[in-house]
Design a protein around this motif. Structure first.
Motif, PDB file in Angstrom:
ATOM      1  N   GLU A  14       0.857  -1.196   0.000  1.00 26.84           N
ATOM      2  CA  GLU A  14       0.000   0.000   0.000  1.00 26.84           C
ATOM      3  C   GLU A  14       0.889   1.241   0.000  1.00 26.84           C
ATOM      4  OE1 GLU A  14      -3.313  -0.093  -0.238  1.00 26.84           O
ATOM      5  OE2 GLU A  14      -3.188  -2.268  -0.328  1.00 26.84           O
ATOM      6  N   GLU A  16       0.973   3.660   1.992  1.00 23.25           N
ATOM      7  CA  GLU A  16       1.454   3.953   3.350  1.00 23.25           C
ATOM      8  C   GLU A  16       2.663   3.078   3.698  1.00 23.25           C
ATOM      9  OE1 GLU A  16      -1.775   3.066   2.749  1.00 23.25           O
ATOM     10  OE2 GLU A  16      -2.712   5.049   2.852  1.00 23.25           O
ATOM     11  N   GLU A  17       2.658   1.831   3.256  1.00 27.19           N
ATOM     12  CA  GLU A  17       3.775   0.931   3.530  1.00 27.19           C
ATOM     13  C   GLU A  17       5.037   1.374   2.783  1.00 27.19           C
ATOM     14  OE1 GLU A  17       1.501  -3.267   4.341  1.00 27.19           O
ATOM     15  OE2 GLU A  17       1.657  -2.556   2.258  1.00 27.19           O
ATOM     16  N   ALA A  19       5.642   4.439   1.887  1.00 30.45           N
ATOM     17  CA  ALA A  19       6.066   5.672   2.553  1.00 30.45           C
ATOM     18  C   ALA A  19       6.826   5.357   3.844  1.00 30.45           C
ATOM     19  CB  ALA A  19       4.865   6.554   2.843  1.00 30.45           C
ATOM     20  N   ALA A  20       6.371   4.350   4.589  1.00 29.39           N
ATOM     21  CA  ALA A  20       7.033   4.000   5.840  1.00 29.39           C
ATOM     22  C   ALA A  20       8.444   3.462   5.586  1.00 29.39           C
ATOM     23  CB  ALA A  20       6.196   2.971   6.600  1.00 29.39           C
ATOM     24  N   ILE A  21       8.584   2.578   4.627  1.00 34.88           N
ATOM     25  CA  ILE A  21       9.915   2.039   4.343  1.00 34.88           C
ATOM     26  C   ILE A  21      10.826   3.117   3.772  1.00 34.88           C
ATOM     27  CG2 ILE A  21       9.467   1.148   2.027  1.00 34.88           C
ATOM     28  CD1 ILE A  21      11.544  -0.609   4.680  1.00 34.88           C
ATOM     29  N   THR A  22      10.276   4.035   3.002  1.00 35.52           N
ATOM     30  CA  THR A  22      11.059   5.154   2.482  1.00 35.52           C
ATOM     31  C   THR A  22      11.557   6.032   3.618  1.00 35.52           C
ATOM     32  OG1 THR A  22       9.773   5.118   0.439  1.00 35.52           O
ATOM     33  CG2 THR A  22      11.021   7.118   0.904  1.00 35.52           C
ATOM     34  N   ALA A  23      10.697   6.297   4.603  1.00 38.66           N
ATOM     35  CA  ALA A  23      11.101   7.111   5.750  1.00 38.66           C
ATOM     36  C   ALA A  23      12.209   6.434   6.543  1.00 38.66           C
ATOM     37  CB  ALA A  23       9.886   7.379   6.643  1.00 38.66           C
ATOM     38  N   VAL A  24      12.105   5.131   6.715  1.00 41.34           N
ATOM     39  CA  VAL A  24      13.140   4.400   7.447  1.00 41.34           C
ATOM     40  C   VAL A  24      14.458   4.446   6.687  1.00 41.34           C
ATOM     41  CG1 VAL A  24      13.844   2.103   8.225  1.00 41.34           C
ATOM     42  CG2 VAL A  24      11.523   2.910   8.668  1.00 41.34           C
TER      43      VAL A  24
END
Length: 65
Positions: A14, A16-17, A19-24
């Motif tokens: 998704e 959001e997922e 985006a989360a891995i990109t932020a990490v």
């Protein structure tokens, strides 16, 4: 063509997922690397003989030790 920077190889992620891995990944890339340790100043080669590289026989008059 505008190719994405991150691609899901298997399955479905998704937004959001992704985006989360990109932020990490960006947070890890922004951290300071640990201080460089001093270069190893030991011997350039081993201090012992490797018997498998020694000839099988030494002449009795050999000074090789």
């Amino acid at each position: 063509m505008n190719a994405p920077d991150i691609r899901v190889e298997k399955g479905h992620a998704e937004p959001e997922e992704v985006a989360a891995i990109t932020a990490v990944l960006l947070a890890r890339a922004a951290t300071q690397p640990p201080a460089a340790s001093p270069a190893h100043r030991g011997r350039a080669r081993a201090g012992w003989r490797r018997l498998e590289r020694e000839p099988g026989f030494r002449a009795p008059h050999s000074w090789h030790g």
